[in-house]
Scaffold this motif. Structure first.
Motif, short mmCIF file in Angstrom:
data_model
loop_
_atom_site.label_atom_id
_atom_site.label_comp_id
_atom_site.label_asym_id
_atom_site.label_seq_id
_atom_site.Cartn_x
_atom_site.Cartn_y
_atom_site.Cartn_z
N ASN A 1 10.70 58.22 43.87
CA ASN A 1 11.35 56.95 44.17
C ASN A 1 12.00 56.28 42.96
N SER A 2 12.44 57.06 42.01
CA SER A 2 13.20 56.48 40.90
C SER A 2 14.67 56.76 41.15
N ASP A 3 15.50 55.98 40.54
CA ASP A 3 16.93 56.12 40.80
C ASP A 3 17.71 55.60 39.60
N GLY A 4 18.98 55.96 39.59
CA GLY A 4 19.85 55.42 38.57
C GLY A 4 19.43 55.78 37.16
N VAL A 5 19.53 54.82 36.27
CA VAL A 5 19.25 55.05 34.85
C VAL A 5 17.82 55.51 34.59
N PRO A 6 16.80 54.88 35.18
CA PRO A 6 15.43 55.33 34.89
C PRO A 6 15.22 56.81 35.19
N ARG A 7 15.74 57.28 36.33
CA ARG A 7 15.53 58.67 36.68
C ARG A 7 16.28 59.60 35.74
N GLU A 8 17.52 59.25 35.40
CA GLU A 8 18.30 60.12 34.53
C GLU A 8 17.69 60.18 33.13
N MET A 9 17.16 59.06 32.66
CA MET A 9 16.49 59.06 31.36
C MET A 9 15.26 59.97 31.41
N LEU A 10 14.54 59.91 32.51
CA LEU A 10 13.35 60.75 32.66
C LEU A 10 13.74 62.22 32.68
N LYS A 11 14.78 62.56 33.41
CA LYS A 11 15.21 63.96 33.46
C LYS A 11 15.65 64.45 32.09
N GLY B 1 -0.84 48.52 40.13
CA GLY B 1 0.25 49.40 40.48
C GLY B 1 1.49 49.16 39.64
N ARG B 2 2.37 50.14 39.62
CA ARG B 2 3.66 49.97 38.97
C ARG B 2 4.48 48.96 39.77
N ARG B 3 5.31 48.21 39.08
CA ARG B 3 6.03 47.15 39.79
C ARG B 3 7.49 47.08 39.34
N GLN B 4 8.25 46.42 40.20
CA GLN B 4 9.66 46.20 39.91
C GLN B 4 9.83 45.06 38.90
N PRO B 5 10.96 45.04 38.20
CA PRO B 5 11.25 43.87 37.35
C PRO B 5 11.54 42.65 38.22
N HIS B 6 11.27 41.48 37.67
CA HIS B 6 11.45 40.23 38.41
C HIS B 6 12.42 39.31 37.67
N ILE B 7 13.04 38.45 38.44
CA ILE B 7 13.73 37.29 37.89
C ILE B 7 12.95 36.08 38.38
N GLY B 8 12.12 35.56 37.51
CA GLY B 8 11.19 34.52 37.95
C GLY B 8 10.20 35.14 38.92
N PRO B 9 10.01 34.53 40.10
CA PRO B 9 9.06 35.08 41.06
C PRO B 9 9.68 36.13 41.98
N LEU B 10 10.99 36.40 41.84
CA LEU B 10 11.68 37.27 42.79
C LEU B 10 11.88 38.67 42.21
N ARG B 11 11.64 39.68 43.04
CA ARG B 11 11.94 41.05 42.64
C ARG B 11 13.45 41.28 42.69
N GLY C 1 16.59 46.80 45.05
CA GLY C 1 17.19 48.09 44.73
C GLY C 1 16.76 48.69 43.41
N ILE C 2 15.93 48.01 42.65
CA ILE C 2 15.44 48.52 41.37
C ILE C 2 14.06 49.11 41.57
N PRO C 3 13.82 50.36 41.14
CA PRO C 3 12.51 50.98 41.35
C PRO C 3 11.42 50.32 40.51
N ALA C 4 10.18 50.61 40.92
CA ALA C 4 9.03 50.04 40.20
C ALA C 4 8.78 50.87 38.95
N PHE C 5 9.39 50.48 37.84
CA PHE C 5 9.24 51.26 36.62
C PHE C 5 8.48 50.51 35.52
N ILE C 6 7.92 49.35 35.83
CA ILE C 6 7.08 48.65 34.86
C ILE C 6 5.64 49.01 35.15
N ASP C 7 4.97 49.61 34.18
CA ASP C 7 3.61 50.10 34.39
C ASP C 7 2.63 49.35 33.50
N PRO C 8 1.75 48.52 34.07
CA PRO C 8 0.77 47.81 33.26
C PRO C 8 -0.17 48.73 32.51
#
Length: 466
Positions: A335-345, A424-434, A437-444
């Motif tokens: 479930n990764s997409d865009g830049v995060p997935r390409e960086m991982l690959k 769990g891994r989570r999406q980035p937020h702007i204030g309280p809002l996710r 379309g951005i995958p959950a790539f922030i891992d505590p």
């Protein structure tokens, strides 16, 4: 002349020459009538009814004859399957060993030139996978002949999957176990590639489960190599779900059969554990193939394919548990997409893991919105992505194995009391809002201080098999 003739038998043979060879005079023994065996697609319930309808003499006859299909028939008791499968395995071994002995050559010489000794390529495939299976039984049994682990060959087909082979070795009898765990491996695993030998996954989980629950000795851990896994990261099929879906069908059939032959004297708790591509296979077995078990554990999962959330596992009162190290690159593919997935690959390719362009097999079960229960599974010294951390989950003393043990031994409440629950891994937020379309790539888990991560979580044990 008459005296000499008087010594001859009525059939003209000299008794001294045919002593003990009276077959020409003895009527042939009537052959035992063949007992028809149900076809392999027969339900486990119907197979059990058939088996129970046989007399003990008929059962003994089939066990003695050990037709290969009998040992892989769901609905047959585990003890019978073990006897039949080991007999078939020994036939596969002796077919080559006897020829080698008869010709005074090594088995390796027969393997190199089977036609010279009247054997076929199929005979050699059977022999080679029989060797690997025999060695797997020996490995799991342990080095102490006075105190071995109780191993059983629950399934065996050396020609399955175009010679990759099928086998399932159970430590402990699943028909009598209170807690049964089924381990499903991932990419690069097969009987032919030697997965049954040298991997401590089942051994460590079995020993730790006994230490975690000493009051309930009836535990079984099955190393299930019963599907065609991708051959490696260079195999294009690793980026496709088809083998996982096909394997899910096979896995569901085998797991569902465990309840059919269980003795029923105590409630049975079944946990199915998948690692890497095997985790995708486990997810598909639940979501697509109707697998029935109490709990699921997904380790280093590259995506859950047809399961879009934990609800798709249809576990009733059970749960989906997830172990995904923050430094395990494979666990980030889902479930990764865009830049995060390409960086991982790019990272994986730089480290000689040629991930296909279409890598990614669905949703990441470690995401906070999946509905799973995530446990700590970090590796000491964790930091940046490291492909070796993908193989750390079953290490004795690790956070992951401690957590897997608690689930498989029927004590998931200990995850909380022992402080093993993870965010769990989570999406980035702007204030309280996710951000949509951005995958959950922030891992505590990645932010945990290194001095809090140790491989000292093993249950105390005398380190000897039981």
């Amino acid at each position: 002349m008459q005296k000499a003739q008087a010594k001859l038998r009525t059939d003209g043979y000299d008794p001294a020459l045919v002593q003990g060879l009276d077959a020409p005079l003895s009527p042939p023994k009537p052959e035992q009538p063949a007992i028809p065996i149900p076809p392999p697609d027969t339900s486990a319930e119907d197979v059990k009814k058939w088996w129970d309808s046989l007399s003990q003499q008929q059962k003994d006859q089939l066990i003695t004859q050990h037709p290969p299909e009998l040992g892989n028939l769901n609905g047959i008791d585990a003890a019978v399957r073990d006897m039949v499968n080991q007999a078939v395995m020994n036939d596969d071994l002796n077919r080559v060993l006897d020829v080698a002995k008869g010709h005074g050559v090594s088995p390796e010489e027969v393997v190199r030139s089977p036609a010279l000794y009247g054997l076929s390529a199929t005979d050699i495939t059977r022999y080679q996978n029989a060797v690997r299976t025999r060695d797997g039984l020996k490995y799991d049994r342990g080095p102490d002949p006075k105190n071995p682990r109780p191993v059983m060959l629950w399934a065996y087909d050396p020609l399955a999957f175009k010679g990759q082979g099928k086998a399932a070795i159970a430590i402990g009898n699943p028909d009598w176990a209170r807690n049964t765990a089924v381990i499903v491996p991932g990419t690069g695993s097969s009987v032919a590639q030697g997965w049954l030998v040298g991997h401590d996954d089942a051994i460590n989980l079995y020993d730790q489960s006994l230490a975690a629950d000493p009051d309930h000795r009836y535990t079984s851990v099955m190393a299930w190599m019963g599907y065609d896994a991708p051959d490696g990261f260079t195999d294009i099929r690793v980026s496709q779900p088809w083998l996982a879906r096909q394997g899910g069908d096979l896995l569901a059939g085998d797991v569902n059969a465990l309840a059919v032959t269980h003795n029923g004297l105590a409630p049975e708790h079944i946990t199915v554990i998948g690692h890497s591509y095997g985790a995708t296979t486990v997810a598909d077995a639940f979501a697509h193939s109707g697998m029935r078990a109490n709990d699921a554990v997904l380790l280093g999962c590259p995506g859950t394919d047809l399961a879009h959330s934990a609800a798709d596992f249809h576990l009733g009162g059970g749960h989906v548990y997830v172990g995904s190290a923050s430094s395990d690159p494979i666990s980030w593919i889902g479930n990764s997409d865009g830049v995060p997935r390409e960086m991982l690959k790019d990272y994986l390719r730089e480290h000689h893991i040629p991930v296909p362009a279409a890598a990614g097999l669905g949703f990441d079960p470690a995401g906070s919105g999946f509905g799973s229960i995530r446990f700590h599974a970090e590796v000491p010294g964790h930091g940046s992505l490291n492909e070796h951390d993908h193989s750390h989950y079953y290490v004795r003393g690790s956070e992951a194995l401690r957590s897997i043990t608690d689930v498989a031994s029927g004590h998931p409440d200990r995850l909380a009391t022992d402080g093993m629950l993870a965010e769990g891994r989570r999406q980035p937020h702007i204030g309280p809002l996710r951000i949509p379309g951005i995958p959950a790539f922030i891992d505590p888990e990645a932010n945990r201080p290194p001095d809090t991560i140790h491989d000292d979580h093993a249950y105390r044990t005398d380190e000897s098999p039981r």
